[in-house]
Design a protein around this motif. Structure first.
Motif, short mmCIF file in Angstrom:
data_model
loop_
_atom_site.label_atom_id
_atom_site.label_comp_id
_atom_site.label_asym_id
_atom_site.label_seq_id
_atom_site.Cartn_x
_atom_site.Cartn_y
_atom_site.Cartn_z
N ASP A 50 3.31 -5.29 6.97
CA ASP A 50 3.17 -4.02 7.67
C ASP A 50 3.89 -4.63 9.18
O ASP A 50 3.96 -4.65 9.79
CB ASP A 50 1.39 -3.87 7.41
CG ASP A 50 1.28 -2.83 7.05
OD1 ASP A 50 1.68 -2.26 6.12
OD2 ASP A 50 0.30 -2.52 6.94
N LEU A 51 4.86 -3.97 8.19
CA LEU A 51 6.47 -4.59 9.91
C LEU A 51 7.48 -2.90 10.27
O LEU A 51 7.83 -1.93 9.88
CB LEU A 51 7.42 -5.47 8.84
CG LEU A 51 8.46 -6.24 10.06
CD1 LEU A 51 8.07 -7.21 10.47
CD2 LEU A 51 9.62 -6.82 9.44
N ASN A 52 6.73 -3.10 11.90
CA ASN A 52 7.81 -1.92 12.06
C ASN A 52 8.78 -3.25 13.34
O ASN A 52 8.14 -4.58 14.06
CB ASN A 52 6.55 -1.28 13.16
CG ASN A 52 6.04 -0.44 12.34
OD1 ASN A 52 5.83 0.48 12.07
ND2 ASN A 52 4.78 -1.37 11.62
N THR A 71 8.39 -1.25 7.17
CA THR A 71 8.52 -1.11 6.26
C THR A 71 7.12 -2.35 5.19
O THR A 71 6.48 -2.89 6.27
CB THR A 71 10.15 -2.03 5.26
OG1 THR A 71 10.04 -2.71 3.99
CG2 THR A 71 10.29 -3.21 6.69
N ARG A 72 7.30 -2.44 4.05
CA ARG A 72 6.13 -3.62 3.59
C ARG A 72 6.62 -4.71 2.82
O ARG A 72 6.21 -4.55 1.30
CB ARG A 72 4.92 -2.80 2.98
CG ARG A 72 3.68 -3.90 3.29
CD ARG A 72 2.40 -2.33 2.71
NE ARG A 72 2.08 -1.84 4.37
CZ ARG A 72 1.35 -0.63 3.62
NH1 ARG A 72 1.13 -0.35 2.66
NH2 ARG A 72 0.43 -0.41 4.54
N PRO A 73 7.30 -5.38 3.03
CA PRO A 73 7.57 -6.69 2.53
C PRO A 73 6.29 -7.18 1.56
O PRO A 73 5.59 -7.89 2.53
CB PRO A 73 9.20 -7.49 2.87
CG PRO A 73 8.22 -7.16 4.49
CD PRO A 73 8.26 -6.19 4.83
N PHE A 102 6.37 -2.89 -0.91
CA PHE A 102 5.24 -2.24 -1.20
C PHE A 102 5.36 -0.77 -0.29
O PHE A 102 6.14 -0.29 0.65
CB PHE A 102 3.63 -2.51 -0.19
CG PHE A 102 3.68 -3.99 -1.86
CD1 PHE A 102 3.47 -3.24 -2.76
CD2 PHE A 102 3.28 -5.07 -1.14
CE1 PHE A 102 3.45 -4.88 -3.24
CE2 PHE A 102 3.54 -6.45 -1.97
CZ PHE A 102 3.62 -5.89 -3.52
N ALA A 103 4.68 0.25 -0.65
CA ALA A 103 4.58 2.01 -0.58
C ALA A 103 3.98 1.03 0.95
O ALA A 103 2.93 0.52 1.33
CB ALA A 103 3.56 2.41 -1.01
N VAL A 104 4.71 1.54 2.01
CA VAL A 104 4.12 1.69 3.67
C VAL A 104 2.67 2.71 3.86
O VAL A 104 1.81 2.19 4.78
CB VAL A 104 5.75 2.22 4.48
CG1 VAL A 104 6.29 1.00 4.54
CG2 VAL A 104 6.09 3.71 4.18
N ASP A 105 2.47 4.29 3.48
CA ASP A 105 1.63 4.25 2.76
C ASP A 105 0.48 4.18 2.84
O ASP A 105 0.49 3.00 1.85
CB ASP A 105 1.83 6.04 3.34
CG ASP A 105 2.79 6.37 3.69
OD1 ASP A 105 2.47 6.55 4.50
OD2 ASP A 105 3.13 7.40 2.80
#
Length: 543
Positions: A50-52, A71-73, A102-105
């Motif tokens: 989970d990247l910000n 983003t969520r690589p 992947f979807a970030v939510d």
């Protein structure tokens, strides 16, 4: 559809990440339920971050690019085979379909669908690669070591908070830093980049490892150059790396150092040309640590190359790091310990990318290579991971350095070091010594060209060096260090994600080197590289 409904029933109570149960359930069941022509996966793992982040790029006092992202690589791999398996093969490129975003939510049905598509493709690709790989390697008559080593499952859920991203500070330091370079005048480029990323790493495998772990890094990078009328490009860069914005130097300190960087480039551009130098060289500050970073550290990375068609294991390992090799002088040691991260810096960790607990490793003892940094990929002579698998989540994970310390046989006082330098200069009939304080971003195995260097005379006066590059340097040069001293120097840096690549200015793998602040080499060769750019035809616009 049954798979999706079962995944949705997984608990989301884990403090590490709400979608860890979804990931864990999927990798466990993939080894039990996938089958194609009587072939099933032997193991499986999945990971994501989970990247910000926030990125700013400024030039000449103006923003060129600024953006924030979330983003969520991730990556998922289903492995076919035991011992020799489908996981590593040079002839088969990594397929992007097994490297999803992947979807970030935190919506379980969205994650489940992404995992369904990704694991399905990964399994089919693994079956195909395993068949090609076994057929290719069977023709060689040479036994490769296993592709993977087992490790005890880990349960570690890190629920600690991550540092905040100060977007205003990142914006201001990039704009103001590039304006400082612009205001000096006479510089061709004035670039300052700043960024910070924070992430929660999530990993699960079919053996039972469940891992969540925070990571963060803040970077400021400045670069400027001058192109002389004869085509010689004079340039320098400076990189600051920490765990968070508040751990970097203050904006005032950074702007002062950026100004000094620009002044050095302008002075070197007007320096006299020296075609050849053979004599003593002193490496100071960042350059002293980087000397060992480029020559010694690559000899401590133990992951063997991927098998490839037409080449035996012994052929591939001939130029690889080797246990028992004399690397440094008598009394020199190197230790890598991810837990020994100095406060506020980035580079250490508790568990590596494969979920293995990080260990302290004495890689060099009394000058000899005694151990190597290892991932779960074994060698014939080392069969277990010591928790040093690192890399970009969507690229190859290899054994890499983290927080390493090189200790000399003697760390001389500044005065004693200068006396040894005076003696070396007399023995070489030299009236000056080359002092190198910064090196270009280079590749492992050689010493890059100096980008901040001066001639220092016996009376202490200094003159800037225009441009020189080292000749005939390799790991054997490490044994030519005749003195080290003036205490220790801590060098945070960004290594390239792949050991054979060149690191980008503000992107890479955070690491920390600690070593003597000054080292002396009795004799090295350098030559003037000549013009390497086409001179400009028109004058630049007035600033």
């Amino acid at each position: 559809m049954i798979w999706l409904l079962l995944v949705l029933s997984a608990s989301a109570d884990d403090k590490g990440h709400p979608l860890l149960p979804t990931l864990a359930d999927w990798v466990e069941r993939s080894t039990a339920e996938y089958k194609l022509d009587d072939i099933s996966p032997s193991r499986a793992y999945g990971a994501y971050i989970d990247l910000n982040g926030h990125w700013v790029e400024a030039s000449m006092g103006a923003i060129k690019s600024e953006k924030g992202w979330r983003t969520r690589p991730g990556r998922v791999e289903l492995v076919v085979g035991d011992g020799l398996d489908s996981s590593r093969f040079r002839a088969a490129p990594h397929d992007p379909l097994s490297r999803p975003n992947f979807a970030v939510d935190n919506v379980e049905i969205a994650m489940a669908r992404d995992l369904w598509l990704t694991t399905d493709y990964s399994f089919k690709a693994a079956v195909k690669q395993y068949q090609i790989k076994t057929a290719s390697l069977a023709q060689l008559g040479s036994a490769y070591p296993p592709d993977w080593s087992a490790s005890e499952p880990v349960q570690y859920l890190d629920g600690s908070s991550l540092p905040e991203i100060d977007k205003t500070w990142l914006h201001d330091v990039a704009v103001n830093g590039s304006q400082v370079l612009r205001d000096l005048g006479g510089l061709r480029n004035a670039e300052v980049h700043s960024n910070m990323t924070v992430g929660q790493y999530v990993f699960a495998d079919s053996d039972g490892t469940r891992l969540t772990q925070g990571e963060s890094a803040a970077v400021v990078y400045a670069w400027t150059d001058v192109l002389r009328d004869d085509g010689v490009q004079v340039y320098e860069y400076k990189q600051w790396v920490a765990g968070a914005v508040e751990d970097l130097p203050s904006e005032k300190e950074l702007l002062l150092e950026i100004r000094h960087l620009g002044e050095r480039v302008k002075a070197r551009a007007n320096a006299a040309q020296v075609d050849f130098y053979e004599g003593p060289v002193v490496f100071e500050d960042d350059a002293a640590v980087d000397f060992f970073r480029f020559l010694a550290i690559p000899e401590t990375l133990g992951t063997p190359p991927e098998p490839r068609p037409g080449q035996t294991y012994d052929q591939q390992m001939r130029d690889q790091p080797r246990l028992g090799r004399r690397l440094l002088g008598v009394g020199w040691d190197i230790v890598d310990d991810p837990a020994a991260t100095p406060a506020g810096l980035a580079g250490g960790y508790r568990h590596d990318r494969e979920g293995v607990a990080a260990e302290r490793v004495e890689t060099v003892v009394d000058g000899y290579v005694s151990d190597l940094l290892m991932s779960r990929v074994p060698r014939h002579d080392l069969a277990r991971s010591n928790g040093h698998s690192r890399g970009d989540i969507q690229s190859t994970w290899l054994a890499r350095e983290s927080v390493w310390r090189i200790t000399p046989d003697r760390n001389l006082s500044d005065r004693a070091f200068d006396k040894r330098l005076d003696k070396t200069m007399r023995e070489s009939n030299s009236d000056r010594v080359l002092v190198v304080r910064n090196l270009e971003r280079g590749r492992a195995g050689s010493v890059p060209s100096p980008t901040d260097a001066v001639w220092r005379y016996a009376d202490g006066t200094e003159e800037p060096v225009l441009a020189l590059e080292f000749q005939n340097v390799d790991r054997r040069t490490l044994r030519d260090v005749v003195a080290s001293g003036d205490g220790e120097w801590v060098r945070p840096y960004l290594a390239p994600f792949s050991p054979g690549a060149t690191a980008m200015g503000s992107q890479g793998l955070p690491a920390i080197g600690i070593g003597p602040r000054r080292i002396l080499i009795a004799e090295m060769e350098l030559v003037f590289p000549g013009g390497n750019r086409q001179p400009h035809v028109l004058e630049p616009p007035p600033l």
